[in-house]
Motif scaffolding. Structure first.
Motif, PDB file in Angstrom:
ATOM      1  N   ARG A   1       0.856  -1.191   0.000  1.00  0.00           N
ATOM      2  CA  ARG A   1       0.000   0.000   0.000  1.00  0.00           C
ATOM      3  C   ARG A   1       0.887   1.235   0.000  1.00  0.00           C
ATOM      4  O   ARG A   1       1.729   1.411   0.886  1.00  0.00           O
ATOM      5  CB  ARG A   1      -0.904   0.003   1.225  1.00  0.00           C
ATOM      6  N   ASN A   2       0.725   2.106  -0.994  1.00  0.00           N
ATOM      7  CA  ASN A   2       1.552   3.298  -1.123  1.00  0.00           C
ATOM      8  C   ASN A   2       0.703   4.560  -1.022  1.00  0.00           C
ATOM      9  O   ASN A   2      -0.415   4.620  -1.546  1.00  0.00           O
ATOM     10  CB  ASN A   2       2.294   3.306  -2.466  1.00  0.00           C
ATOM     11  N   LEU A   3       1.265   5.569  -0.381  1.00  0.00           N
ATOM     12  CA  LEU A   3       0.615   6.877  -0.277  1.00  0.00           C
ATOM     13  C   LEU A   3       1.618   7.953  -0.674  1.00  0.00           C
ATOM     14  O   LEU A   3       2.694   8.048  -0.094  1.00  0.00           O
ATOM     15  CB  LEU A   3       0.121   7.118   1.155  1.00  0.00           C
ATOM     16  N   VAL A   4       1.244   8.743  -1.685  1.00  0.00           N
ATOM     17  CA  VAL A   4       2.125   9.792  -2.213  1.00  0.00           C
ATOM     18  C   VAL A   4       1.392  11.123  -2.146  1.00  0.00           C
ATOM     19  O   VAL A   4       0.302  11.279  -2.714  1.00  0.00           O
ATOM     20  CB  VAL A   4       2.532   9.491  -3.671  1.00  0.00           C
ATOM     21  N   ILE A   5       1.985  12.089  -1.449  1.00  0.00           N
ATOM     22  CA  ILE A   5       1.401  13.425  -1.308  1.00  0.00           C
ATOM     23  C   ILE A   5       2.412  14.433  -1.852  1.00  0.00           C
ATOM     24  O   ILE A   5       3.552  14.502  -1.367  1.00  0.00           O
ATOM     25  CB  ILE A   5       1.081  13.741   0.162  1.00  0.00           C
ATOM     26  N   VAL A   6       2.003  15.212  -2.842  1.00  0.00           N
ATOM     27  CA  VAL A   6       2.908  16.177  -3.477  1.00  0.00           C
ATOM     28  C   VAL A   6       2.305  17.561  -3.293  1.00  0.00           C
ATOM     29  O   VAL A   6       1.225  17.870  -3.827  1.00  0.00           O
ATOM     30  CB  VAL A   6       3.111  15.849  -4.971  1.00  0.00           C
ATOM     31  N   GLY A   7       3.009  18.396  -2.535  1.00  0.00           N
ATOM     32  CA  GLY A   7       2.480  19.701  -2.160  1.00  0.00           C
ATOM     33  C   GLY A   7       2.450  20.709  -3.294  1.00  0.00           C
ATOM     34  O   GLY A   7       2.954  20.470  -4.405  1.00  0.00           O
ATOM     35  N   GLU A   8       1.890  21.858  -3.000  1.00  0.00           N
ATOM     36  CA  GLU A   8       1.754  22.940  -3.972  1.00  0.00           C
ATOM     37  C   GLU A   8       3.120  23.332  -4.556  1.00  0.00           C
ATOM     38  O   GLU A   8       4.091  23.523  -3.829  1.00  0.00           O
ATOM     39  CB  GLU A   8       1.107  24.141  -3.280  1.00  0.00           C
ATOM     40  N   ASN A   9       3.197  23.391  -5.881  1.00  0.00           N
ATOM     41  CA  ASN A   9       4.410  23.777  -6.618  1.00  0.00           C
ATOM     42  C   ASN A   9       5.569  22.794  -6.447  1.00  0.00           C
ATOM     43  O   ASN A   9       6.702  23.099  -6.828  1.00  0.00           O
ATOM     44  CB  ASN A   9       4.893  25.175  -6.211  1.00  0.00           C
ATOM     45  N   ALA A  10       5.326  21.621  -5.894  1.00  0.00           N
ATOM     46  CA  ALA A  10       6.387  20.622  -5.710  1.00  0.00           C
ATOM     47  C   ALA A  10       6.505  19.743  -6.959  1.00  0.00           C
ATOM     48  O   ALA A  10       5.608  19.689  -7.803  1.00  0.00           O
ATOM     49  CB  ALA A  10       6.104  19.770  -4.487  1.00  0.00           C
ATOM     50  N   HIS A  11       7.646  19.054  -7.056  1.00  0.00           N
ATOM     51  CA  HIS A  11       7.922  18.222  -8.235  1.00  0.00           C
ATOM     52  C   HIS A  11       8.641  16.954  -7.793  1.00  0.00           C
ATOM     53  O   HIS A  11       9.625  17.016  -7.055  1.00  0.00           O
ATOM     54  CB  HIS A  11       8.788  19.004  -9.228  1.00  0.00           C
ATOM     55  N   VAL A  12       8.155  15.793  -8.281  1.00  0.00           N
ATOM     56  CA  VAL A  12       8.782  14.528  -7.912  1.00  0.00           C
ATOM     57  C   VAL A  12       8.685  13.545  -9.077  1.00  0.00           C
ATOM     58  O   VAL A  12       7.750  13.592  -9.881  1.00  0.00           O
ATOM     59  CB  VAL A  12       8.109  13.932  -6.650  1.00  0.00           C
ATOM     60  N   GLN A  13       9.683  12.670  -9.159  1.00  0.00           N
ATOM     61  CA  GLN A  13       9.711  11.585 -10.138  1.00  0.00           C
ATOM     62  C   GLN A  13       9.787  10.262  -9.389  1.00  0.00           C
ATOM     63  O   GLN A  13      10.640  10.090  -8.522  1.00  0.00           O
ATOM     64  CB  GLN A  13      10.909  11.725 -11.078  1.00  0.00           C
ATOM     65  N   ILE A  14       8.894   9.328  -9.723  1.00  0.00           N
ATOM     66  CA  ILE A  14       8.788   8.062  -8.998  1.00  0.00           C
ATOM     67  C   ILE A  14       8.791   6.903  -9.988  1.00  0.00           C
ATOM     68  O   ILE A  14       8.139   6.956 -11.039  1.00  0.00           O
ATOM     69  CB  ILE A  14       7.502   8.018  -8.145  1.00  0.00           C
ATOM     70  N   ILE A  15       9.528   5.853  -9.633  1.00  0.00           N
ATOM     71  CA  ILE A  15       9.592   4.631 -10.436  1.00  0.00           C
ATOM     72  C   ILE A  15       9.145   3.470  -9.561  1.00  0.00           C
ATOM     73  O   ILE A  15       9.689   3.263  -8.470  1.00  0.00           O
ATOM     74  CB  ILE A  15      11.018   4.376 -10.959  1.00  0.00           C
ATOM     75  N   GLU A  16       8.179   2.717 -10.016  1.00  0.00           N
ATOM     76  CA  GLU A  16       7.644   1.598  -9.238  1.00  0.00           C
ATOM     77  C   GLU A  16       7.850   0.289  -9.989  1.00  0.00           C
ATOM     78  O   GLU A  16       7.606   0.208 -11.199  1.00  0.00           O
ATOM     79  CB  GLU A  16       6.153   1.804  -8.967  1.00  0.00           C
ATOM     80  N   ARG A  17       8.282  -0.730  -9.246  1.00  0.00           N
ATOM     81  CA  ARG A  17       8.532  -2.035  -9.872  1.00  0.00           C
ATOM     82  C   ARG A  17       8.177  -3.158  -8.908  1.00  0.00           C
ATOM     83  O   ARG A  17       8.411  -3.053  -7.692  1.00  0.00           O
ATOM     84  CB  ARG A  17       9.995  -2.143 -10.293  1.00  0.00           C
ATOM     85  N   HIS A  18       7.604  -4.231  -9.449  1.00  0.00           N
ATOM     86  CA  HIS A  18       7.347  -5.467  -8.714  1.00  0.00           C
ATOM     87  C   HIS A  18       8.137  -6.574  -9.406  1.00  0.00           C
ATOM     88  O   HIS A  18       8.000  -6.778 -10.612  1.00  0.00           O
ATOM     89  CB  HIS A  18       5.858  -5.802  -8.709  1.00  0.00           C
ATOM     90  N   GLN A  19       8.959  -7.296  -8.635  1.00  0.00           N
ATOM     91  CA  GLN A  19       9.851  -8.277  -9.256  1.00  0.00           C
ATOM     92  C   GLN A  19       9.923  -9.552  -8.434  1.00  0.00           C
ATOM     93  O   GLN A  19      10.294  -9.530  -7.256  1.00  0.00           O
ATOM     94  CB  GLN A  19      11.262  -7.689  -9.414  1.00  0.00           C
ATOM     95  N   SER A  20       9.579 -10.678  -9.060  1.00  0.00           N
ATOM     96  CA  SER A  20       9.710 -11.976  -8.407  1.00  0.00           C
ATOM     97  C   SER A  20      11.112 -12.522  -8.637  1.00  0.00           C
ATOM     98  O   SER A  20      11.650 -12.429  -9.742  1.00  0.00           O
ATOM     99  CB  SER A  20       8.673 -12.954  -8.960  1.00  0.00           C
TER     100      SER A  20
END
Length: 439
Positions: free
Chosen positions: A185-204
């Protein structure tokens, strides 16, 4: 025992690990009732018409995470962005791996969901955001909520530009023959004028059957910029149900790129809610699969306010007896005048046994909008093949080059150079090795 019954009965053991007196646990109990009433979706449900879970659910899954399983970095190094520094949140069989991770609280929070759920200083944030974007009526999302315990918690404050990408990686391995069921379970909160880059992976990391039921909630505040990348290139015994819910405020810009190259069964549920004016939402994907793999993209963009845009572009290449599904819906509320929404799904079938079911949808209640959708399903362009062969390019290389060019429209919009290179190499491998071509 059926998996549904096993999950419900195992909830008692799960309660031993959490604070049963918290408000959050009341959410869990309500979610469990939703799942108990609905069960797993079937092909009788319109949204799951072309994707069946029946064979998968017959496995005897281990449904509660065990203690941390140690893995060596050298064995998983190839799954990270090695040529660029990143923050890392790594989980092994649903348990946080401090050894492989690189977290921070220095101006931003890149840490564990369990920390945010249990510490008083995060209580207001959890009360405001947790489970407010997710679809509470969806049985699989409710199942994840019921067992929500661990995952990524990312909070980027106002006007903060994150200095490097954030990687969320869920590894699954096994010490026995039993199949594994994980629910990050993931929760991502990005505030006003903020900038983020996210990479998600699931690997067996094993040949054991794995089912991952993941839920991610993303909140983009005014003028926030979020670039989210999902890289799916798992083993043939891995199965992923990925539920992502994104709420956008005024003038925010959010893009999600989904690269589906591996796994046995993959279902991507991607939901955008535009809750302000002058919002931009981008959904792009590349699917390249073969054998008997199955990938299902189910998207929904809800235009709730005027003067907003959304752009969807999904490309698929299907070999062997693979199956592809694209069900994309654009909803335009009566208040959402001046909406500009575009949706396109293009597919190439390399064999007579490969199949694609594509269903683009528009549901429009406003009268001053510009909305369009399109879908193509076909084979490679024979005229282009002939043109390239006339210029001395062998047939196999010509086919591979055409397919690579077909995907480039999506690939070109990746904003992290090292990730673009990594995905480019994966595409080349899929086209040049696994499908029998050389480029």
């Amino acid at each position: 025992m059926e998996l549904k019954d096993k999950l419900i009965s195992s909830f008692i053991a799960f309660e031993q690990r959490v604070d049963v007196n918290s408000e959050l646990h009341n959410l869990r109990l309500d979610a469990l009732k939703t799942f108990e009433n609905q069960g797993f979706p079937t092909k009788k449900d319109e949204a799951w018409k072309y994707t069946s879970l029946n064979a998968l659910l017959k496995n005897d899954f281990s449904v509660l995470p065990k203690s941390e399983t140690a893995i060596d970095f050298k064995d998983v190094k190839k799954y990270f962005l090695n040529d660029v520094d990143t923050y890392k949140l790594v989980f092994v069989n649903g348990v946080f791996s401090s050894y492989l991770s690189s977290t921070t609280h220095d101006g931003i929070d890149v840490c564990l969901m369990s920390s945010a759920l249990n510490k008083p200083k995060y209580k207001m944030i959890i009360d405001t955001y947790f489970n407010t974007a997710a679809d509470k009526t969806d049985s699989l999302t409710a199942l994840n909520t019921a067992f929500s315990l661990e995952g990524a918690y990312i909070n980027i404050p106002k006007s903060k530009v994150v200095d490097k990408p954030i990687e969320i990686i869920n590894f699954s391995t096994a010490n026995s023959e039993q199949a594994l069921f994980t629910q990050p379970r993931n929760l991502v909160i990005v505030g006003e004028n903020a900038h983020v880059q996210i990479i998600e992976r699931h690997q067996s990391l094993s040949d054991n059957t794995v089912l991952t039921n993941s839920v991610t909630e993303v909140f983009a505040h005014k003028r926030a910029i979020v670039d989210y990348y999902k890289l799916q290139n798992d083993n043939q015994t891995a199965n992923l149900i990925d539920n992502t819910f994104i709420k956008q405020k005024q003038e925010s810009v959010v893009s999600v790129h989904t690269f589906s190259f591996g796994g046995k069964l993959t279902r991507n549920n991607l939901n955008f809610s535009q809750d302000g004016e002058r919002i931009d939402s981008t959904l792009k994907g590349i699917t390249i699969i073969g054998d008997k793999q199955h990938v299902d993209h189910y998207t929904l963009v809800s235009h709730n306010q005027p003067n907003c845009e959304s752009h969807q572009n999904y490309k698929g290449i299907y070999d062997g007896a693979s199956e592809g599904v694209f069900n994309g819906k654009i909803y335009v509320d009566r208040l959402a005048q001046k909406t500009d929404a575009f949706q396109q799904n293009n597919n190439v079938l390399l064999t007579d046994k490969a199949t694609v079911n594509s269903k683009p949808q528009l549901e429009i209640f406003a009268d001053d909008v510009k909305c369009s959708h399109g879908c193509t399903i076909g084979q490679l362009d024979h005229d282009a093949m002939f043109y390239m062969q006339q210029r001395g390019i062998p047939k196999k290389e010509a086919r591979a080059l055409l397919m690579y060019a077909f995907t480039n429209e999506v690939l070109s919009s990746v904003k992290i150079p090292d990730l673009k290179e990594k995905v480019s190499k994966l595409i080349a491998t899929k086209l040049g090795v696994e499908m029998g071509f050389e480029i």
